[in-house]
Design a protein around this motif. Structure first.
Motif, PDB file in Angstrom:
ATOM      1  N   ARG A  21       0.850  -1.188   0.000  1.00  0.00           N
ATOM      2  CA  ARG A  21       0.000   0.000   0.000  1.00  0.00           C
ATOM      3  C   ARG A  21       0.882   1.232   0.000  1.00  0.00           C
ATOM      4  NH1 ARG A  21      -3.700   0.909   4.866  1.00  0.00           N
ATOM      5  NH2 ARG A  21      -3.266   3.024   4.303  1.00  0.00           N
ATOM      6  N   ASN A  22       0.288   2.407  -0.023  1.00  0.00           N
ATOM      7  CA  ASN A  22       1.066   3.631  -0.188  1.00  0.00           C
ATOM      8  C   ASN A  22       2.040   3.916   0.956  1.00  0.00           C
ATOM      9  OD1 ASN A  22      -0.945   4.242   1.614  1.00  0.00           O
ATOM     10  ND2 ASN A  22      -1.615   6.103   0.595  1.00  0.00           N
ATOM     11  N   ASN A  23       1.912   3.265   2.094  1.00  0.00           N
ATOM     12  CA  ASN A  23       2.862   3.449   3.196  1.00  0.00           C
ATOM     13  C   ASN A  23       3.996   2.430   3.157  1.00  0.00           C
ATOM     14  OD1 ASN A  23       1.837   5.741   4.407  1.00  0.00           O
ATOM     15  ND2 ASN A  23       0.326   4.592   5.561  1.00  0.00           N
ATOM     16  N   ASN A  24       4.115   1.697   2.035  1.00  0.00           N
ATOM     17  CA  ASN A  24       5.229   0.786   1.780  1.00  0.00           C
ATOM     18  C   ASN A  24       5.149  -0.539   2.527  1.00  0.00           C
ATOM     19  OD1 ASN A  24       7.580   0.351   0.219  1.00  0.00           O
ATOM     20  ND2 ASN A  24       8.855   0.697   2.021  1.00  0.00           N
ATOM     21  N   PHE A  25       3.967  -1.019   2.867  1.00  0.00           N
ATOM     22  CA  PHE A  25       3.839  -2.338   3.473  1.00  0.00           C
ATOM     23  C   PHE A  25       2.607  -3.042   2.928  1.00  0.00           C
ATOM     24  CE2 PHE A  25       1.603   0.532   6.336  1.00  0.00           C
ATOM     25  CZ  PHE A  25       0.409  -0.133   6.590  1.00  0.00           C
ATOM     26  N   SER A  26       2.616  -4.377   3.051  1.00  0.00           N
ATOM     27  CA  SER A  26       1.505  -5.195   2.571  1.00  0.00           C
ATOM     28  C   SER A  26       0.681  -5.770   3.719  1.00  0.00           C
ATOM     29  CB  SER A  26       2.050  -6.349   1.710  1.00  0.00           C
ATOM     30  OG  SER A  26       1.014  -7.178   1.277  1.00  0.00           O
ATOM     31  N   ARG A  27       1.324  -5.921   4.854  1.00  0.00           N
ATOM     32  CA  ARG A  27       0.660  -6.516   6.011  1.00  0.00           C
ATOM     33  C   ARG A  27       1.065  -5.754   7.258  1.00  0.00           C
ATOM     34  NH1 ARG A  27       1.856 -12.793   7.542  1.00  0.00           N
ATOM     35  NH2 ARG A  27      -0.257 -13.252   8.174  1.00  0.00           N
ATOM     36  N   ILE A  28       0.126  -5.598   8.166  1.00  0.00           N
ATOM     37  CA  ILE A  28       0.411  -4.974   9.453  1.00  0.00           C
ATOM     38  C   ILE A  28      -0.138  -5.883  10.549  1.00  0.00           C
ATOM     39  CG2 ILE A  28      -1.685  -3.567   9.298  1.00  0.00           C
ATOM     40  CD1 ILE A  28      -0.263  -1.431  10.998  1.00  0.00           C
ATOM     41  N   ARG A  29       0.659  -6.073  11.578  1.00  0.00           N
ATOM     42  CA  ARG A  29       0.225  -6.802  12.773  1.00  0.00           C
ATOM     43  C   ARG A  29       0.191  -5.828  13.932  1.00  0.00           C
ATOM     44  NH1 ARG A  29       3.837 -12.214  12.772  1.00  0.00           N
ATOM     45  NH2 ARG A  29       2.889 -13.193  10.950  1.00  0.00           N
ATOM     46  N   LEU A  30      -0.903  -5.863  14.667  1.00  0.00           N
ATOM     47  CA  LEU A  30      -1.105  -4.949  15.789  1.00  0.00           C
ATOM     48  C   LEU A  30      -1.276  -5.746  17.066  1.00  0.00           C
ATOM     49  CD1 LEU A  30      -3.809  -2.883  13.917  1.00  0.00           C
ATOM     50  CD2 LEU A  30      -1.405  -2.277  14.164  1.00  0.00           C
ATOM     51  N   ALA A  31      -0.744  -5.219  18.161  1.00  0.00           N
ATOM     52  CA  ALA A  31      -0.911  -5.855  19.477  1.00  0.00           C
ATOM     53  C   ALA A  31      -1.455  -4.816  20.442  1.00  0.00           C
ATOM     54  CB  ALA A  31       0.419  -6.413  19.984  1.00  0.00           C
ATOM     55  N   ASN A  37      -5.222  -0.703  24.686  1.00  0.00           N
ATOM     56  CA  ASN A  37      -4.292   0.258  24.093  1.00  0.00           C
ATOM     57  C   ASN A  37      -3.388  -0.445  23.089  1.00  0.00           C
ATOM     58  OD1 ASN A  37      -5.019   2.535  25.774  1.00  0.00           O
ATOM     59  ND2 ASN A  37      -3.985   1.467  27.433  1.00  0.00           N
ATOM     60  N   ARG A  38      -3.223   0.165  21.926  1.00  0.00           N
ATOM     61  CA  ARG A  38      -2.316  -0.408  20.933  1.00  0.00           C
ATOM     62  C   ARG A  38      -0.884  -0.262  21.441  1.00  0.00           C
ATOM     63  NH1 ARG A  38      -2.732   1.461  14.811  1.00  0.00           N
ATOM     64  NH2 ARG A  38      -4.857   0.839  15.292  1.00  0.00           N
ATOM     65  N   ILE A  39      -0.173  -1.383  21.573  1.00  0.00           N
ATOM     66  CA  ILE A  39       1.181  -1.356  22.120  1.00  0.00           C
ATOM     67  C   ILE A  39       2.263  -1.643  21.081  1.00  0.00           C
ATOM     68  CG2 ILE A  39       0.477  -1.823  24.484  1.00  0.00           C
ATOM     69  CD1 ILE A  39       1.281  -4.774  23.998  1.00  0.00           C
ATOM     70  N   SER A  40       1.880  -2.158  19.908  1.00  0.00           N
ATOM     71  CA  SER A  40       2.883  -2.348  18.861  1.00  0.00           C
ATOM     72  C   SER A  40       2.226  -2.435  17.495  1.00  0.00           C
ATOM     73  CB  SER A  40       3.734  -3.596  19.111  1.00  0.00           C
ATOM     74  OG  SER A  40       2.982  -4.772  18.932  1.00  0.00           O
ATOM     75  N   GLU A  41       3.021  -2.064  16.493  1.00  0.00           N
ATOM     76  CA  GLU A  41       2.650  -2.182  15.088  1.00  0.00           C
ATOM     77  C   GLU A  41       3.871  -2.722  14.362  1.00  0.00           C
ATOM     78  OE1 GLU A  41       1.475   1.585  13.484  1.00  0.00           O
ATOM     79  OE2 GLU A  41      -0.038   1.920  15.017  1.00  0.00           O
ATOM     80  N   HIS A  42       3.701  -3.852  13.649  1.00  0.00           N
ATOM     81  CA  HIS A  42       4.779  -4.446  12.861  1.00  0.00           C
ATOM     82  C   HIS A  42       4.359  -4.450  11.396  1.00  0.00           C
ATOM     83  CE1 HIS A  42       5.935  -5.934  16.823  1.00  0.00           C
ATOM     84  NE2 HIS A  42       7.107  -6.241  16.313  1.00  0.00           N
ATOM     85  N   TYR A  43       5.287  -4.123  10.504  1.00  0.00           N
ATOM     86  CA  TYR A  43       5.000  -4.014   9.075  1.00  0.00           C
ATOM     87  C   TYR A  43       5.732  -5.091   8.286  1.00  0.00           C
ATOM     88  CZ  TYR A  43       3.340   0.393  10.806  1.00  0.00           C
ATOM     89  OH  TYR A  43       2.679   1.344  11.533  1.00  0.00           O
ATOM     90  N   LYS A  61       6.775   0.483  19.161  1.00  0.00           N
ATOM     91  CA  LYS A  61       6.187   0.088  20.444  1.00  0.00           C
ATOM     92  C   LYS A  61       5.678   1.344  21.131  1.00  0.00           C
ATOM     93  CE  LYS A  61       9.105  -3.916  21.389  1.00  0.00           C
ATOM     94  NZ  LYS A  61      10.056  -4.505  22.346  1.00  0.00           N
ATOM     95  N   ILE A  62       4.550   1.197  21.821  1.00  0.00           N
ATOM     96  CA  ILE A  62       3.946   2.327  22.525  1.00  0.00           C
ATOM     97  C   ILE A  62       3.686   1.897  23.962  1.00  0.00           C
ATOM     98  CG2 ILE A  62       2.041   3.983  22.545  1.00  0.00           C
ATOM     99  CD1 ILE A  62       1.561   3.052  19.556  1.00  0.00           C
ATOM    100  N   HIS A  63       4.062   2.755  24.911  1.00  0.00           N
ATOM    101  CA  HIS A  63       3.851   2.482  26.337  1.00  0.00           C
ATOM    102  C   HIS A  63       2.869   3.514  26.897  1.00  0.00           C
ATOM    103  CE1 HIS A  63       7.224  -0.330  26.355  1.00  0.00           C
ATOM    104  NE2 HIS A  63       7.785   0.527  25.525  1.00  0.00           N
ATOM    105  N   TYR A  64       2.104   3.093  27.917  1.00  0.00           N
ATOM    106  CA  TYR A  64       1.054   3.933  28.494  1.00  0.00           C
ATOM    107  C   TYR A  64       1.215   4.030  30.004  1.00  0.00           C
ATOM    108  CZ  TYR A  64      -1.121   3.167  23.982  1.00  0.00           C
ATOM    109  OH  TYR A  64      -1.363   3.129  22.631  1.00  0.00           O
TER     110      TYR A  64
END
Length: 124
Positions: A21-31, A37-43, A61-64
């Motif tokens: 896709r236009n952000n340069n990835f085909s798959r995204i995994r979210l945790a 709360n979204r704590i990670s995004e992998h491309y 990675k995102i911490h809260y």
């Protein structure tokens, strides 16, 4: 997942082939954490190998805090190393007041050196 959050998305062309896709990835995994709360995004690329996002990192990675305010974002490369993103930083920290208003932020490079800040986090 059980909380109704999207945990994976794949992008395909009209021939049902994996495509970037236009952000340069085909798959995204979210945790997510136990509070949703979204704590990670992998491309990933079309072969499901780690891929750099258009902004220059393979995952974040995102911490809260205990009030669900995001207090830290970290960006990593293809080899799990801290990486400077398109905007010039590898990590951001944030601080909130008792009313959950953002009162400070600080930006760091891939060696954890302070770059710039605003508010009470300036030069921390």
């Amino acid at each position: 997942n059980q909380q109704g959050n999207i945990i994976e998305a794949n992008y395909f062309d009209t021939n049902k082939q994996a495509t970037l896709r236009n952000n340069n990835f085909s798959r995204i995994r979210l945790a997510y954490d136990h509070r949703g709360n979204r704590i990670s995004e992998h491309y990933f690329d079309t072969s499901y190998q780690p891929k750099l996002h258009k902004q220059g990192y393979a995952y974040q990675k995102i911490h809260y805090d205990n009030r669900n305010n995001p207090i830290e974002w970290q960006y990593f490369g293809l080899k799990d190393e801290p990486i400077v993103n398109l905007y010039g930083y590898a990590r951001i920290t944030a601080e909130y007041d008792s009313q959950d208003k953002l009162v400070g932020s600080a930006y760091f490079d891939d060696r954890n050196n302070f770059i710039k800040g605003k508010g009470s986090l300036d030069k921390k």
